[in-house]
Write an enzyme that holds these catalytic residues in place. Structure first.
Site, PDB file in Angstrom:
ATOM      1  N   ARG A  74      -8.622  -7.953   4.540  1.00  0.00           N
ATOM      2  CA  ARG A  74      -8.880  -9.170   3.771  1.00  0.00           C
ATOM      3  C   ARG A  74     -10.083  -9.940   4.288  1.00  0.00           C
ATOM      4  NH1 ARG A  74      -4.076  -7.518   2.710  1.00  0.00           N
ATOM      5  NH2 ARG A  74      -3.067  -8.099   0.760  1.00  0.00           N
ATOM      6  N   HIS A 107      -3.641 -14.586   4.431  1.00  0.00           N
ATOM      7  CA  HIS A 107      -3.566 -13.798   5.669  1.00  0.00           C
ATOM      8  C   HIS A 107      -4.852 -13.754   6.474  1.00  0.00           C
ATOM      9  CE1 HIS A 107      -1.621 -10.051   7.751  1.00  0.00           C
ATOM     10  NE2 HIS A 107      -1.407 -11.187   8.415  1.00  0.00           N
ATOM     11  N   HIS A 127       4.291  -3.954  -0.416  1.00  0.00           N
ATOM     12  CA  HIS A 127       4.580  -4.231   0.990  1.00  0.00           C
ATOM     13  C   HIS A 127       6.060  -4.558   1.154  1.00  0.00           C
ATOM     14  CE1 HIS A 127       4.477  -6.341   4.859  1.00  0.00           C
ATOM     15  NE2 HIS A 127       3.188  -6.056   5.003  1.00  0.00           N
ATOM     16  N   LYS A 180      -1.606 -13.424  -1.696  1.00  0.00           N
ATOM     17  CA  LYS A 180      -1.600 -13.376  -0.230  1.00  0.00           C
ATOM     18  C   LYS A 180      -2.956 -13.776   0.352  1.00  0.00           C
ATOM     19  CE  LYS A 180      -0.797  -9.896   3.414  1.00  0.00           C
ATOM     20  NZ  LYS A 180      -0.163  -8.584   3.674  1.00  0.00           N
ATOM     21  N   ASP A 200      -0.763  -4.218  -1.933  1.00  0.00           N
ATOM     22  CA  ASP A 200      -0.523  -4.287  -0.495  1.00  0.00           C
ATOM     23  C   ASP A 200       0.284  -3.085  -0.008  1.00  0.00           C
ATOM     24  OD1 ASP A 200      -0.257  -5.232   2.085  1.00  0.00           O
ATOM     25  OD2 ASP A 200       0.391  -7.224   1.489  1.00  0.00           O
ATOM     26  N   ASP A 201      -0.258  -2.346   0.955  1.00  0.00           N
ATOM     27  CA  ASP A 201       0.425  -1.188   1.554  1.00  0.00           C
ATOM     28  C   ASP A 201       0.692  -0.078   0.537  1.00  0.00           C
ATOM     29  OD1 ASP A 201       0.399  -2.649   3.869  1.00  0.00           O
ATOM     30  OD2 ASP A 201       2.534  -2.463   4.284  1.00  0.00           O
ATOM     31  N   ASP A 261      -5.102  -2.536   0.075  1.00  0.00           N
ATOM     32  CA  ASP A 261      -5.623  -3.040   1.353  1.00  0.00           C
ATOM     33  C   ASP A 261      -5.571  -2.025   2.484  1.00  0.00           C
ATOM     34  OD1 ASP A 261      -2.839  -3.123   1.668  1.00  0.00           O
ATOM     35  OD2 ASP A 261      -2.888  -4.959   2.863  1.00  0.00           O
ATOM     36  N   ASN A 262      -4.719  -1.033   2.369  1.00  0.00           N
ATOM     37  CA  ASN A 262      -4.632   0.036   3.370  1.00  0.00           C
ATOM     38  C   ASN A 262      -3.733   1.126   2.824  1.00  0.00           C
ATOM     39  OD1 ASN A 262      -3.011  -2.613   4.889  1.00  0.00           O
ATOM     40  ND2 ASN A 262      -1.769  -0.892   4.219  1.00  0.00           N
ATOM     41  N   CYS A 264      -3.740  -5.107   7.005  1.00  0.00           N
ATOM     42  CA  CYS A 264      -3.837  -6.284   6.129  1.00  0.00           C
ATOM     43  C   CYS A 264      -4.961  -7.266   6.447  1.00  0.00           C
ATOM     44  CB  CYS A 264      -2.509  -7.030   6.141  1.00  0.00           C
ATOM     45  SG  CYS A 264      -1.097  -6.048   5.623  1.00  0.00           S
ATOM     46  N   LYS A 267      -1.116   3.679   7.398  1.00  0.00           N
ATOM     47  CA  LYS A 267      -1.629   2.341   7.692  1.00  0.00           C
ATOM     48  C   LYS A 267      -1.843   2.155   9.194  1.00  0.00           C
ATOM     49  CE  LYS A 267       0.150  -2.440   7.540  1.00  0.00           C
ATOM     50  NZ  LYS A 267       1.211  -3.298   6.963  1.00  0.00           N
TER      51      LYS A 267
END
Length: 552
Positions: A81, A136, A223, A134, A39-40, A329-330, A77, A375
């Site tokens: 997803r 989301h 993240h 996660k 994540d991130d 994810d990004n 995010c 992001k």
């Protein structure tokens, strides 16, 4: 007669062995599938992509498997997803903006029932389906993982979570709220969430005896908030004293050496918001070093946990029949938003359970080496992900390919490998067709995807089209198309829109046709709803005014 008896005995033994194996082994030809998402995390944050962060497990997967130079996500995010889990563009799946309801089907904030999840499709193909980490893509319990095809789920529903239960600070920060198979729980004090996400994943694959399994392992690291075990942070003490300017050069040199970056390619210009390292005072440098030490420790801990997972696969003798994909994810998060977003308040030093700090532009600029921006934007720094695929004896070791894949390509890839048919109807509803392409021939035979296929992005008015070596980008609210030749300028440094109006016109027509069939609305129509006083509908609102379980 003797020959007949021998033949009968052989057949009986063969049947007996076959029946015995069927009780203990999964069906032949059905691989286990593990999808790991971090994540991130920026494009260059794994060792195999140029980083100094210690990721030996991930680097081993890359060395024994395949890396792609070009793999795209959706820049933030929830939209990422939504595309990942369903194989749809995120508007078509119902998450056109974020996990909030803006009053239109494409922007309802949860996965619609016409867009089937990995869990729903692979369960029909005989798989046990697991998710740890996660979610989301739907806050209401009607749309939680167990209601969307996953046999087991452990993790959190919203966009971010603390990594420790912070009982000493309960008057300032809430506990870590989790869900396990539809039951609300809290993280046990003293536990670290990355470790617990892995422990539950390991327990799930131990349940899968005579059936193949699909595991979606969705870490929330790195993240923010920046929180990591002290022993991991200590490994990076003084590692970042050289500063972001020098570190970015070092990462780029490694990328060129590895073949990840082309030395003839442009590199994104220095972000004007990133100050020169040498301009900082000693105390400021110490503060910024600490941020990156903790960030590195969080990535390091993910790698340690993947080592645990691989060791368990080997112990269970499932490693040779397990396909693993690892993505982000990004891009890394840029940090402070110009609309006046305030820094979150912390109840402890950076890295501790009370920390609520994050990376910000200065280090995110390094994480996204060699790309532009961060992001939430469709520049390469926002939508480019590292991509590692591993399948022993099936994927050629040490493969490095261009790729130009997208999130929407993973669902058809997994379904082809699993022999899973994507149904035209499901529970009485007509399903959305899968727009992506299977990566099977790319991963296993080295066949590149069609060079002329178009990929599209839209989120919060930011738009992009990638077709061949051309990329069209527009940033809200300017709403002006920029054109880049990614064959030579992946750093997106030279806008060629005025030189090639015909290409701009053609790609714009492609975009408009895609937007129409994907139910994309002009952001101007939606903007008043997301700028209202309700902070949950405004990701740019100050963090302290928003519920901790719902920050992105």
């Amino acid at each position: 007669m003797k020959q007949i008896l021998l033949s009968f005995t052989f057949i009986t033994l063969s049947l007996g062995l076959s029946l015995g194996q069927s009780k203990n082994r999964q069906p032949a030809g059905k691989p286990n599938i593990i999808l790991v998402m971090v994540d991130d995390l920026g494009y260059s944050d794994f060792g195999a992509y140029g980083s100094e962060i210690q990721t030996p497990t991930i680097d081993k997967l890359a060395a024994e498997g395949l890396r792609l130079r070009e793999f795209y996500n959706n820049s933030i995010c929830a939209p990422t997803r939504a595309s990942l889990i369903t194989g749809q563009y995120h508007h078509k799946a119902g998450v056109g903006y974020f996990n909030v309801n803006l009053g239109l089907p494409a922007y309802q904030g949860w996965l619609n029932k016409e867009s089937l999840t990995f869990g729903e499709v692979l369960k029909q193909a005989g798989y046990n389906t697991y998710l740890s980490g996660k979610w989301h893509v739907g806050n209401d319990s009607l749309y939680w993982p167990n209601q969307r095809g996953f046999d087991r789920f452990y993790g959190f529903i919203g966009g971010a979570s603390n990594f420790y239960d912070i009982s000493p600070y309960k008057d300032k920060v809430p506990p870590v709220e989790l869900v396990e198979n539809n039951r609300r729980i809290n993280l046990e004090p003293g536990k670290y969430l990355t470790d617990e996400i892995t422990s539950h994943a390991i327990s799930y694959i131990n349940e899968s005896k005579n059936k193949p399994f699909f595991l979606y392992l969705a870490y929330n690291a790195p993240h923010w908030p920046l929180q990591a075990p002290a022993e991991d942070i200590a490994k990076y003490k003084n590692q970042y004293a050289i500063g972001w300017d020098s570190l970015r050069k070092e990462r780029l040199a490694k990328q060129v050496k590895f073949g990840i970056a082309n030395p003839k390619q442009t590199v994104a210009a220095h972000d004007p918001e990133v100050v020169e390292w040498q301009s900082l005072t000693y105390d400021e440098q110490q503060l910024w070093q600490r941020k990156m030490e903790v960030y590195a420790a969080m990535v390091d801990r993910v790698d340690q946990n993947l080592a645990r997972l691989l060791a368990e696969l080997k112990r269970l003798k499932k490693d040779d029949n397990t396909f693993i994909v690892l993505i982000s994810d990004n891009g890394a998060q840029g940090g402070l938003i110009p609309t006046g977003r305030k820094r979150p308040r912390s109840s402890g030093p950076i890295g501790s359970a009370g920390s609520y700090d994050y990376q910000e532009q200065n280090w995110a600029y390094v994480s996204n080496t060699p790309f532009r921006n961060y992001k939430a934007t469709p520049y390469e720094g926002g939508i480019s992900s590292p991509f590692v695929a591993w399948f022993p004896k099936k994927i050629k070791a040490g493969t490095l390919a261009k790729g130009t894949g997208h999130l929407i390509d993973l669902a058809p890839t997994f379904y082809e490998l699993a022999g899973a048919a994507y149904p035209s109807t499901f529970n009485g509803l007509k399903t959305n067709l899968l727009p992506g392409l299977s990566l099977v021939k790319l991963l296993f035979q080295g066949t590149e995807l069609p060079a002329d296929r178009a990929l599209f992005w839209e989120r919060a008015g930011n738009r992009a089209v990638r077709k061949g070596h051309w990329k069209l980008v527009s940033i809200f609210p300017q709403n002006r198309w920029q054109l880049y030749n990614l064959e030579t300028d992946r750093g997106e440094t030279t806008d060629l829109a005025t030189q090639h109006p015909d290409i701009v016109k053609s790609l714009n027509a492609d975009y408009e046709a895609w937007a129409k069939r994907t139910d994309v609305e002009p952001y101007e129509k939606l903007r008043p709803a997301v700028q209202g006083g309700n902070p949950i509908n405004n990701p740019n609102a100050p963090l302290q005014n928003r519920p901790a379980s719902r920050v992105e």
